[in-house]
Write an enzyme that holds these catalytic residues in place. Structure first.
Site, short mmCIF file in Angstrom:
data_model
loop_
_atom_site.label_atom_id
_atom_site.label_comp_id
_atom_site.label_asym_id
_atom_site.label_seq_id
_atom_site.Cartn_x
_atom_site.Cartn_y
_atom_site.Cartn_z
N GLU A 1 4.44 42.13 -0.06
CA GLU A 1 5.38 42.00 -1.25
C GLU A 1 5.85 43.38 -1.68
OE1 GLU A 1 4.53 41.49 -6.00
OE2 GLU A 1 3.20 40.09 -4.73
N ARG B 1 9.66 48.06 -8.32
CA ARG B 1 9.31 49.27 -9.19
C ARG B 1 9.86 50.41 -8.65
NH1 ARG B 1 3.59 49.98 -9.20
NH2 ARG B 1 3.44 47.79 -7.64
N LYS C 1 1.36 32.96 -9.38
CA LYS C 1 0.82 34.53 -9.60
C LYS C 1 0.06 34.57 -10.86
CE LYS C 1 1.89 39.39 -9.49
NZ LYS C 1 2.94 40.34 -9.39
#
Length: 213
Positions: free
Chosen positions: A42, A46, A130
């Site tokens: 993943e 960011r 998630k």
């Protein structure tokens, strides 16, 4: 679970990656993960260039499952698709992003930690959610409690997961897989410690197999 979600669940751990130098490190990192029997990543938005990292990983190691995390806009979803990304992870539940991903036929795992989030996810027919930030949001105790009214969901906790508590999470039948950055920390990636990353992945996979035996 559908076949794609089951593939991720079978691996059991999903490295959550921030790549500061995608052109330099993406391919080497992908190979280090696969060498450790963790062929999934993943790559988070960011850091700039997440879509470039996804493209490089997919081209170099096509058998690997590569998706994007910290996705917060439909433009990022389009960038992930253009790069060949295979799944989307969002930090919270955003109906616009879920609808966009479903329209574009790419799996999405939205961040959900409340009954309201779960109820919204139910309306979209999602299977795997998630749970972020996992430890700070109540950890396994809350995940188990939430599964009582919502038994149809499997959960991918991320946040505070490490080698120390990985087995405890994985022994819970609600858990599809655990996300974590402990095997792909900034120090390990920026200093190109590929052998250490591979070793941490192998240890993680050992824990997965033992916890699910």
């Amino acid at each position: 679970m559908n076949a794609f979600n089951q593939k991720i669940s079978d691996i059991g751990v999903v490295p959550v990656i921030k790549l500061n130098h995608p052109e330099r490190d993406a391919v080497s990192l992908a190979r280090a993960l696969c060498a450790g029997d963790v062929p999934v990543a993943e790559v988070t938005f960011r850091a700039a260039g997440a879509d470039a990292a996804i493209r490089l990983m997919r081209e170099a190691v096509p058998e690997m499952i590569v998706g994007a995390g910290t996705v917060t806009s439909t433009a990022q979803i389009d960038a992930v698709l253009a790069a060949g990304g295979q799944f989307i992870v969002t930090p919270g539940f955003d109906p616009e992003l879920v609808a966009c991903a479903q329209e574009r036929n790419i799996p999405i795992f939205p961040g959900c930690t409340t009954p309201t989030d779960y109820h919204a996810a139910l309306k979209f027919g999602l299977e795997v959610l998630k749970f972020f930030p996992a430890e700070q949001s109540g950890g396994l105790a809350k995940i188990r409690a939430m599964s009582a009214p919502f038994p149809q969901f499997r959960v991918m906790p991320t946040g505070g997961i490490s080698l120390k508590n990985l087995a405890e999470y994985l022994r819970c039948p609600v858990i599809a897989a655990c996300g974590g950055s402990y095997m792909v920390t900034a120090d390990l990636i920026d200093n190109r410690k590929w052998d250490e990353i591979t070793a941490l992945c192998r240890k993680s996979r050992e824990i997965v197999k033992e916890a699910r035996a």
